[in-house]
Design a protein around this motif. Sequence first.
Motif, PDB file in Angstrom:
ATOM      1  N   GLY A 140      43.174  41.906  32.568  1.00 38.58           N
ATOM      2  CA  GLY A 140      42.258  43.009  32.278  1.00 38.58           C
ATOM      3  C   GLY A 140      40.862  42.489  32.069  1.00 38.58           C
ATOM      4  O   GLY A 140      40.655  41.274  31.928  1.00 38.58           O
ATOM      5  N   GLN A 141      39.895  43.406  32.056  1.00 39.18           N
ATOM      6  CA  GLN A 141      38.486  42.998  31.960  1.00 39.18           C
ATOM      7  C   GLN A 141      38.189  42.274  30.648  1.00 39.18           C
ATOM      8  O   GLN A 141      37.393  41.354  30.603  1.00 39.18           O
ATOM      9  CB  GLN A 141      37.588  44.224  32.097  1.00 39.18           C
ATOM     10  N   LYS A 142      38.871  42.727  29.561  1.00 37.28           N
ATOM     11  CA  LYS A 142      38.635  42.075  28.274  1.00 37.28           C
ATOM     12  C   LYS A 142      39.726  41.061  27.954  1.00 37.28           C
ATOM     13  O   LYS A 142      39.798  40.559  26.826  1.00 37.28           O
ATOM     14  CB  LYS A 142      38.587  43.138  27.167  1.00 37.28           C
ATOM     15  N   ARG A 143      40.567  40.800  28.912  1.00 37.64           N
ATOM     16  CA  ARG A 143      41.687  39.855  28.740  1.00 37.64           C
ATOM     17  C   ARG A 143      42.546  40.253  27.533  1.00 37.64           C
ATOM     18  O   ARG A 143      42.962  39.404  26.738  1.00 37.64           O
ATOM     19  CB  ARG A 143      41.182  38.411  28.552  1.00 37.64           C
TER      20      ARG A 143
ATOM     21  N   ASN B 124      44.310  43.166  38.032  1.00 37.43           N
ATOM     22  CA  ASN B 124      43.506  44.340  37.671  1.00 37.43           C
ATOM     23  C   ASN B 124      44.032  45.615  38.321  1.00 37.43           C
ATOM     24  O   ASN B 124      44.015  46.680  37.712  1.00 37.43           O
ATOM     25  CB  ASN B 124      42.040  44.126  38.046  1.00 37.43           C
TER      26      ASN B 124
ATOM     27  N   ASP C  45      43.276  37.654  40.216  1.00 34.79           N
ATOM     28  CA  ASP C  45      42.637  38.528  39.223  1.00 34.79           C
ATOM     29  C   ASP C  45      42.620  39.976  39.708  1.00 34.79           C
ATOM     30  O   ASP C  45      42.880  40.906  38.946  1.00 34.79           O
ATOM     31  CB  ASP C  45      41.187  38.068  38.991  1.00 34.79           C
ATOM     32  N   GLU C  46      42.306  40.124  40.984  1.00 34.90           N
ATOM     33  CA  GLU C  46      42.255  41.467  41.567  1.00 34.90           C
ATOM     34  C   GLU C  46      43.634  42.129  41.536  1.00 34.90           C
ATOM     35  O   GLU C  46      43.760  43.314  41.231  1.00 34.90           O
ATOM     36  CB  GLU C  46      41.735  41.409  43.008  1.00 34.90           C
TER      37      GLU C  46
END
Lengths: 343, 185
Positions: A142-145, A329, A325-326
């Motif tokens: 996620g964006q904020k891990r 996500n 990562d994609e």
Amino acid sequence: MHEKVFADPLNEHITTSSFWNDVQELREKIKSYKKFPLYKSFLYLFLLLLPIFAIIYSIDKTAHLFYIIPLLVLGIIWYNMYLQSLQQEIITLLLCERNNFVFNPVKNHVRALKFRYLFPDIFDRGDPKTRYVDNQIWGNGGQKRDISFWSGVFHYETNAQYDENGVERKDFMPGGSVIEKSNLYSLGEAIVTRRLNYHENSDRDEQVFEKQAFIFELGRIMPTSFVLFTHGLKRDLTTESVEFNQKFTIRIHSKSKSADAQTLQALSPSVQIRLVEFAEKFSIDCIAFQHNCMVVLFAETGWKTKFTHFFKTVDIDDRDLQRFDELLNEMIALPVEMRKFLD
Amino acid sequence: MNIWQIILISLVIVIFLYIFIYNKLVTAKQKVNEGWSDVDVQLKRRRDLIPNLVETVKGYAKHEKELLEKVSKERAHALDTDKNDLKELATIESAIGNDINSLLMVAEAYPDLKANESFLKLQENLTETEDQIASSRRIYNANVTSYNTLLQLFPINIIANISGFKESNFFEFKDTKSVPSAKTD
């Protein structure tokens, strides 16, 4: 200094150093391959074998038909298989090191058994003796891990078996429902899991399967549990989207009317579109939303390297890291989108 | 087997075929209707957000009176429009979408409005609704494609003509700009 603890769907205590010894051998291999790249060893091996084959050929002119060519082909196939497996382990280790994830390459039958109790719709497949998970990853995405996940390659073999009526079944599992209590992601809440009442899936008989699984912590408990299969089972429910119904078969754990409504509420138009797009992009076996978890089972490997040239350089390409990562996500976006209409 | 038996069997086959195709058409049409009801729900949700948006913006951006009136008029027009006239409805709804975007853009020039909590909440809701409208529209149009294709297939087209099934219209917006997403910095 405190070690970072990773959430585990089976509630095991996983820290950064949990599998240090298990990956030590791989680390040594990485070091040696970095010093002496694989293509060089291939070249030297070939140069070494060439005079031997030349001597054999000079003794027997027909040797190339019966010994040399078949031996060379078999050798290359065997070595390629070994490299493929090693490459997967090494690249996954590099991926984990770059992302601060934890990696365990070792085969684990016990965890496969435990997963079977927690998520029988996903892991109750094939001959129980052949099931195991390996190449396991614990990490945060996620964006904020802030979303913890587990990933692993689930191996199993199917055998044609016969049910009580003497009918040949694919992937037949005797017994029916499995009931087990366990905690998911340390929430401290016991859950009861039942296997959906089906005996067949699209897997072929007498085959070996390797399917990558991802389990994400949703951060909230789903009002109802349901599984989206991409193959033809009897469906419990259809949505308004013809496209979605063609791609997925919805199976719901509870038989109550409210469970149908809750499932449809979770599958809002935008969630359906995301799921359809996801299934178009990746080869999916099924996606389950259960308790506080989302489980994604790919039909084979979910993430494959595209730019990494393991033969030349023993390192992972940045673009492949970005692709991983994609992928994470895209999977995480599914429950995030779903939550908007559940909260 | 005499001629009457052959005729009878053929008749039974034709009747079963008719029932099968008719049910298939009804199911496909039902999916189109379900898809439309989704779009309708989302459009209604957006229309319900407009009065609040207009009120909130009015308090800060008095010079935008013309734009505010335009949005309110278009909303009223959308409520009066016949829901079966998809072309007209699509034109109005895309105009509403564009005007809402313009209103949200206006906020950029008014820092107080931009910082207003209810405005930010509205902006977030509108972004979500726009997303749902786009998704529902895609589902509806995919259902229409599937239904219209079915109507053209042989021998379904014969039964569709006899039973009065007609092609459904697509619901397409023209030149809708995307809603600026809410930023809370």
